[in-house]
Write an enzyme that holds these catalytic residues in place. Structure first.
Site, short mmCIF file in Angstrom:
data_model
loop_
_atom_site.label_atom_id
_atom_site.label_comp_id
_atom_site.label_asym_id
_atom_site.label_seq_id
_atom_site.Cartn_x
_atom_site.Cartn_y
_atom_site.Cartn_z
N SER A 181 -67.36 3.51 74.39
CA SER A 181 -67.16 2.24 74.89
C SER A 181 -68.34 1.37 75.09
O SER A 181 -68.09 0.13 74.91
CB SER A 181 -66.03 2.07 76.29
OG SER A 181 -66.75 2.89 77.14
N HIS A 209 -61.02 2.82 71.48
CA HIS A 209 -61.72 1.81 70.56
C HIS A 209 -61.81 2.08 69.26
O HIS A 209 -62.71 1.34 68.29
CB HIS A 209 -63.40 1.74 71.06
CG HIS A 209 -63.35 1.22 72.49
ND1 HIS A 209 -63.17 -0.09 73.02
CD2 HIS A 209 -63.34 2.10 73.70
CE1 HIS A 209 -63.38 0.11 74.40
NE2 HIS A 209 -63.38 1.23 74.66
N LYS A 240 -56.27 -3.29 73.14
CA LYS A 240 -57.57 -3.39 72.52
C LYS A 240 -57.30 -3.96 71.16
O LYS A 240 -56.95 -5.40 71.06
CB LYS A 240 -58.55 -2.38 72.40
CG LYS A 240 -58.65 -1.97 73.92
CD LYS A 240 -59.85 -0.97 74.35
CE LYS A 240 -59.93 -0.24 75.57
NZ LYS A 240 -59.96 -1.02 76.77
C1 LIG Z 1 -62.72 4.89 76.06
C2 LIG Z 1 -61.68 4.30 76.87
N1 LIG Z 1 -60.61 4.80 77.34
C3 LIG Z 1 -59.65 4.36 78.13
C4 LIG Z 1 -59.77 2.84 78.45
C5 LIG Z 1 -58.58 2.27 79.41
O1 LIG Z 1 -57.83 1.74 78.51
P1 LIG Z 1 -56.84 0.48 79.15
O2 LIG Z 1 -57.80 -0.72 79.13
O3 LIG Z 1 -55.67 0.18 78.32
O4 LIG Z 1 -56.63 0.69 80.66
C6 LIG Z 1 -61.15 2.03 78.14
C7 LIG Z 1 -61.33 0.64 78.71
O5 LIG Z 1 -60.45 0.07 79.09
C8 LIG Z 1 -61.76 2.75 77.31
O6 LIG Z 1 -62.97 2.17 77.12
#
Ligand SMILES: Cc1ncc(COP(=O)(O)O)c(C=O)c1O
Length: 392
Positions: A181, A209, A240
């Protein structure tokens, strides 16, 4: 009236501020989009995860409104009680179809999925192997599972291989982000899948992502590198590239069955509201029917990559719309973000603990809603912002 038992917070906030680590909210006065209004100014937005530019799309807005009209503003209960609405089933079928998986199960966010799924799969006698740069939600979920938590160096399949060979755990679970991320690079997924096969380990890939961005049909990194059939738990987010909200796990039907009974972050929470599900369904239709949107994003990514490379930033490993412009100290990252804002670009400084100390950065993220002129304008503004830092 401030209450004395909370007085310790003043000291804590002071320490965070002194270290350049105090965070603050930045309210938008506009909808999410490639251009936003922040602090009374209209700025090019280079820090959302809205990679396909769908969050403000009229089709998603209309679908959200229609779902709310048809099925209500809220689900009213958890899925297992009275909150299992028709829209949840339709959305899970569409997700399973995107991933060509037997089944899918919705979670309320990516954080919920990663926080709750590991504990449903492993426990005290087991071991989790996790890339050091995996998202914080994976770390939290691994700790909650009570399994032995072993981290391997970023993207280092050789170290993972050694660790798997040495492990005597009952069950082994390898978890990796597909696209990382804060760095925008990809896990060596083909190698990792090979290791999991060899060692009988379960493979859990977080496509947060990558969904909508990578792969011939936008199904993510596992699709892009041809290992879809070797991923046991494919987790993705709807908030996203898909422009809505929520998350899911796709995989075998028996995996879904187990999660329905065992994943505490599924069991003990109110189900997703219909509006979020309606919007996500509309987004999945765009991903399926409009590959040109993904192609457009990739063209912008290539332009940004060439521009940053020409300026000496190390973005060689980037395969996604996320570009790390690493500047070092918190102060430098904050100053560069401020200078870019002066020049009309909204990019936020990312600091520890989100990234390792000494690698504070701007995390520049593109969407299909941007245009070439905005990318070029940003690169010019970055030159000026960085020159200003050198003088400081
Ligand atoms: C790799 C990754 N997994 C999970 C999440 C969490 O997802 P959510 O925003 O839907 O809670 C994020 C960022 O928010 C992320 O960058």
């Amino acid at each position: 009236m401030p209450r004395a038992p909370l007085d310790w917070i003043d000291g804590e906030l002071g320490r965070l501020a002194e270290a350049g680590l105090r965070r603050s909210l930045e309210p938008l006065a506009s909808a999410q989009g490639p251009v936003v209004t922040v602090g009374g100014r209209t700025l090019v937005n280079l820090c959302s995860n809205d990679y396909l530019g769908l969050a403000g799309d009229p089709r998603l807005r209309a679908a959200a409104a229609a779902a709310a009209e048809a099925e209500g503003a809220g689900a009213g209960a958890s899925r297992l009680v009275a909150g299992d609405l028709a829209v949840h089933g339709r959305l899970e079928a569409a997700i399973a179809s995107l991933h060509r998986a037997e089944a899918a199960l919705l979670f309320n966010s990516g954080y919920h999925a990663n926080a709750g799924v590991p504990a449903a799969l492993v426990g005290r006698d087991d071991e989790i192997f996790s890339d050091v740069l995996n998202h914080a939600s994976i770390v939290d979920g691994a700790l909650l599972s009570r399994a032995t938590f072993t981290r391997y160096r970023h993207g280092d399949a050789q170290e993972l291989s050694d660790l798997l060979s040495r492990s005597r755990a009952r069950r082994k679970l390898v978890i990796t982000d597909a696209v990382f991320s804060m760095d925008g690079d990809a896990a060596p997924l083909a190698e990792i899948a090979g290791l999991c096969d060899r060692h009988g380990a379960m493979l859990y890939v977080d496509e947060a992502h990558a969904v909508g961005v990578l792969g011939p049909t936008g199904a993510g990194l596992a699709e892009a590198v041809g290992v879809k059939d070797r991923v046991d738990v494919e987790m993705g987010t709807l908030g996203k590239a898909l422009g809505a909200f929520g998350a899911y796990v796709a995989g075998e039907a028996r995996l879904r069955d187990l999660l329905v009974s065992r994943a505490r972050s599924f069991v003990f929470t109110t189900a997703l509201p219909p509006a979020a599900c309606g919007a996500a369904l509309a987004a999945l239709a765009v991903v399926r029917d409009d590959p040109a949107r993904r192609a457009r994003l990739h063209a912008l990514m290539a332009r940004m990559k060439a521009g940053l490379t020409a300026r000496g930033f190390d973005v060689a490993a980037v395969v996604s719309p996320i570009f790390p412009v690493v500047l070092g100290t918190e102060a430098r990252a904050l100053a560069a973000a401020a200078a870019l804002r002066e020049r009309g670009f909204f990019v936020r400084a990312i600091r520890p603990p989100t990234v390792p100390r000494g690698t504070s950065r701007l995390r520049v993220a593109l969407t299909a809603g941007h245009d070439e002129g905005q990318v070029d304008g940003f690169l010019e503004a970055l030159d000026e912002a960085v020159a200003g830092l050198a003088e400081a």
